[in-house]
Design a protein around this motif. Structure first.
Motif, PDB file in Angstrom:
ATOM      1  N   ALA A  86       0.836  -1.205   0.000  1.00 35.00           N
ATOM      2  CA  ALA A  86       0.000   0.000   0.000  1.00 35.00           C
ATOM      3  C   ALA A  86       0.872   1.256   0.000  1.00 35.00           C
ATOM      4  CB  ALA A  86      -0.932  -0.003   1.205  1.00 35.00           C
ATOM      5  N   TRP A 100       2.001   1.730  -3.419  1.00 35.63           N
ATOM      6  CA  TRP A 100       0.900   2.280  -4.223  1.00 35.63           C
ATOM      7  C   TRP A 100       0.860   3.797  -4.070  1.00 35.63           C
ATOM      8  CZ3 TRP A 100      -3.355   5.334  -3.949  1.00 35.63           C
ATOM      9  CH2 TRP A 100      -4.314   5.208  -4.946  1.00 35.63           C
ATOM     10  N   CYS A 106       2.918  -2.718  -7.527  1.00 33.62           N
ATOM     11  CA  CYS A 106       2.101  -1.936  -6.592  1.00 33.62           C
ATOM     12  C   CYS A 106       2.284  -0.440  -6.840  1.00 33.62           C
ATOM     13  CB  CYS A 106       2.481  -2.281  -5.154  1.00 33.62           C
ATOM     14  SG  CYS A 106       2.182  -4.006  -4.721  1.00 33.62           S
ATOM     15  N   PHE A 165      -7.610   2.257  -4.751  1.00 25.47           N
ATOM     16  CA  PHE A 165      -6.731   1.871  -3.652  1.00 25.47           C
ATOM     17  C   PHE A 165      -7.193   0.611  -2.924  1.00 25.47           C
ATOM     18  CE2 PHE A 165      -5.532   2.224   0.877  1.00 25.47           C
ATOM     19  CZ  PHE A 165      -4.159   2.097   0.742  1.00 25.47           C
ATOM     20  N   TRP A 166      -8.408   0.599  -2.382  1.00 23.96           N
ATOM     21  CA  TRP A 166      -8.845  -0.526  -1.553  1.00 23.96           C
ATOM     22  C   TRP A 166      -8.967  -1.834  -2.328  1.00 23.96           C
ATOM     23  CZ3 TRP A 166      -7.599  -0.305   3.126  1.00 23.96           C
ATOM     24  CH2 TRP A 166      -7.602   0.895   3.822  1.00 23.96           C
ATOM     25  N   VAL A 216      -5.414  -3.064  -2.595  1.00 26.97           N
ATOM     26  CA  VAL A 216      -4.926  -3.608  -1.321  1.00 26.97           C
ATOM     27  C   VAL A 216      -5.535  -4.983  -1.068  1.00 26.97           C
ATOM     28  CG1 VAL A 216      -4.977  -3.266   1.192  1.00 26.97           C
ATOM     29  CG2 VAL A 216      -4.428  -1.355  -0.308  1.00 26.97           C
TER      30      VAL A 216
END
Length: 160
Positions: free
Chosen positions: A72, A75, A123, A133-134, A137
Motif C-alpha cells: 500500500a 501504491w 504496486c 486503492f482498496w 490492497v
C-alpha cells in the motif's frame, strides 16, 4: 564510515532478533521487503515458524499484513510520483503495452504483487495508474497471503 555502518547494522539486527520481538520483527521485515528495497521476508518467517511451529498462522498472517501495508505504501508512492510527473511535464500521457495490460486488468493485477522482482514495482505502478486503492490492497493481500502460506508450509512440511 564503514565501521559506523557495521555497528548500525549489528544494532538493527540485535533489535530485530526474532526470539526477542518475534511477530513485530516479522511485520517490520515484511513491510520493508514489500517496498522497492531489495530484501526478502520469507527467511525470517520460516525461521520463526521452524523454531516455533505453533506460530505458523500468526506468523503467516502478520507477514501478510506487513507485506500488504508495504504494498500500500508503494501504491501511494506511485500515485505521488505520477502527480509530480504530470505537474512537471505538459504532454499527453504515454501508455506502454505493460501499462495498457495493467489498466485492462485493473486492481486484479495486484494479485501478482507476490511475484519476485516485478511484484513490488507493480504496486507502485498501480498507484501511478490511479487504480482504486482498496481493491488493489485487497488483491495484494490475497496474493501475498498465498505466497507466505505456500512457501512456509512447503518449507516446513514438504522440505523439512
Amino acid at each position: 564510515m564503514e565501521i559506523w555502518m557495521q555497528e548500525l547494522m549489528a544494532a538493527l539486527l540485535a533489535a530485530l532478533a526474532l526470539p526477542k520481538v518475534g511477530l513485530s520483527a516479522i511485520f517490520i521485515i515484511a513491510l520493508v521487503s514489500a517496498t522497492l528495497l531489495p530484501m526478502g521476508s520469507e527467511p525470517a518467517v520460516f525461521g520463526l515458524v521452524k523454531f516455533n511451529p505453533e506460530m505458523f498462522w500468526p506468523a503467516v498472517l502478520v507477514a501478510t499484513a506487513g507485506n500488504t501495508v508495504g504494498g500500500a505504501i508503494s501504491w501511494w508512492m506511485g500515485l505521488g510520483a505520477e502527480r509530480l510527473y504530470e505537474r512537471a511535464a505538459h504532454h499527453p500521457p504515454a501508455r506502454a503495452r505493460a501499462l495498457q495490460w495493467l489498466e485492462r486488468f485493473g486492481a486484479k493485477a495486484c494479485l501478482l504483487s507476490w511475484l519476485p522482482l516485478v511484484g513490488d514495482p507493480l504496486c507502485a505502478v498501480a498507484g501511478w495508474l490511479r487504480l482504486p486503492f482498496w481493491p488493489c490492497v485487497f488483491y495484494m493481500a490475497i496474493g501475498k497471503f498465498g505466497r507466505y502460506f505456500v512457501m512456509t508450509a512447503a518449507l516446513l512440511w514438504v522440505f523439512p
